[in-house]
Design a protein around this motif. Structure first.
Motif, PDB file in Angstrom:
ATOM      1  N   ARG A   8       0.831  -1.210   0.000  1.00 18.59           N
ATOM      2  CA  ARG A   8       0.000   0.000   0.000  1.00 18.59           C
ATOM      3  C   ARG A   8       0.860   1.254   0.000  1.00 18.59           C
ATOM      4  O   ARG A   8       0.570   2.221  -0.727  1.00 18.59           O
ATOM      5  CB  ARG A   8      -0.926   0.007   1.216  1.00 18.59           C
ATOM      6  N   LEU A   9       1.914   1.257   0.802  1.00 13.44           N
ATOM      7  CA  LEU A   9       2.822   2.399   0.857  1.00 13.44           C
ATOM      8  C   LEU A   9       3.533   2.583  -0.476  1.00 13.44           C
ATOM      9  O   LEU A   9       3.691   3.711  -0.953  1.00 13.44           O
ATOM     10  CB  LEU A   9       3.833   2.210   1.981  1.00 13.44           C
ATOM     11  N   THR A  10       3.935   1.494  -1.097  1.00 12.01           N
ATOM     12  CA  THR A  10       4.593   1.563  -2.397  1.00 12.01           C
ATOM     13  C   THR A  10       3.673   2.178  -3.438  1.00 12.01           C
ATOM     14  O   THR A  10       4.099   3.024  -4.230  1.00 12.01           O
ATOM     15  CB  THR A  10       5.021   0.148  -2.846  1.00 12.01           C
ATOM     16  N   LYS A  11       2.424   1.768  -3.451  1.00  9.82           N
ATOM     17  CA  LYS A  11       1.445   2.316  -4.407  1.00  9.82           C
ATOM     18  C   LYS A  11       1.302   3.819  -4.217  1.00  9.82           C
ATOM     19  O   LYS A  11       1.279   4.583  -5.184  1.00  9.82           O
ATOM     20  CB  LYS A  11       0.099   1.608  -4.224  1.00  9.82           C
ATOM     21  N   HIS A  12       1.222   4.255  -2.979  1.00 10.29           N
ATOM     22  CA  HIS A  12       1.083   5.683  -2.677  1.00 10.29           C
ATOM     23  C   HIS A  12       2.341   6.448  -3.104  1.00 10.29           C
ATOM     24  O   HIS A  12       2.247   7.499  -3.745  1.00 10.29           O
ATOM     25  CB  HIS A  12       0.818   5.881  -1.188  1.00 10.29           C
TER      26      HIS A  12
END
Length: 62
Positions: A8-12
């Motif tokens: 999720r952090l990578t996507k953001h």
């Protein structure tokens, strides 16, 4: 759960920083096995849902 939070952090961060090449690392052999496994039907529902979301979020990232 840590792998899911990382995805999720990578996507953001990809959206904000506009970077394309991202490598996600894990030292958990179980997590890596779950992510590479083709037998998602045998996983418990909780794990299967997390693995599916990670695959959706990361796409072709490694």
């Amino acid at each position: 759960m840590a792998a899911l939070l990382g995805a999720r952090l990578t996507k953001h961060l990809q959206a904000v920083l506009e970077c394309e090449n991202v490598f996600l690392w894990s030292d958990s052999q179980i997590t890596l096995h779950w992510l590479k496994s083709d037998k998602s039907k045998t996983l418990q529902r909780f794990v299967k849902n997390r693995v599916n979301e990670i695959h959706e979020l990361t796409g072709s990232n490694q």
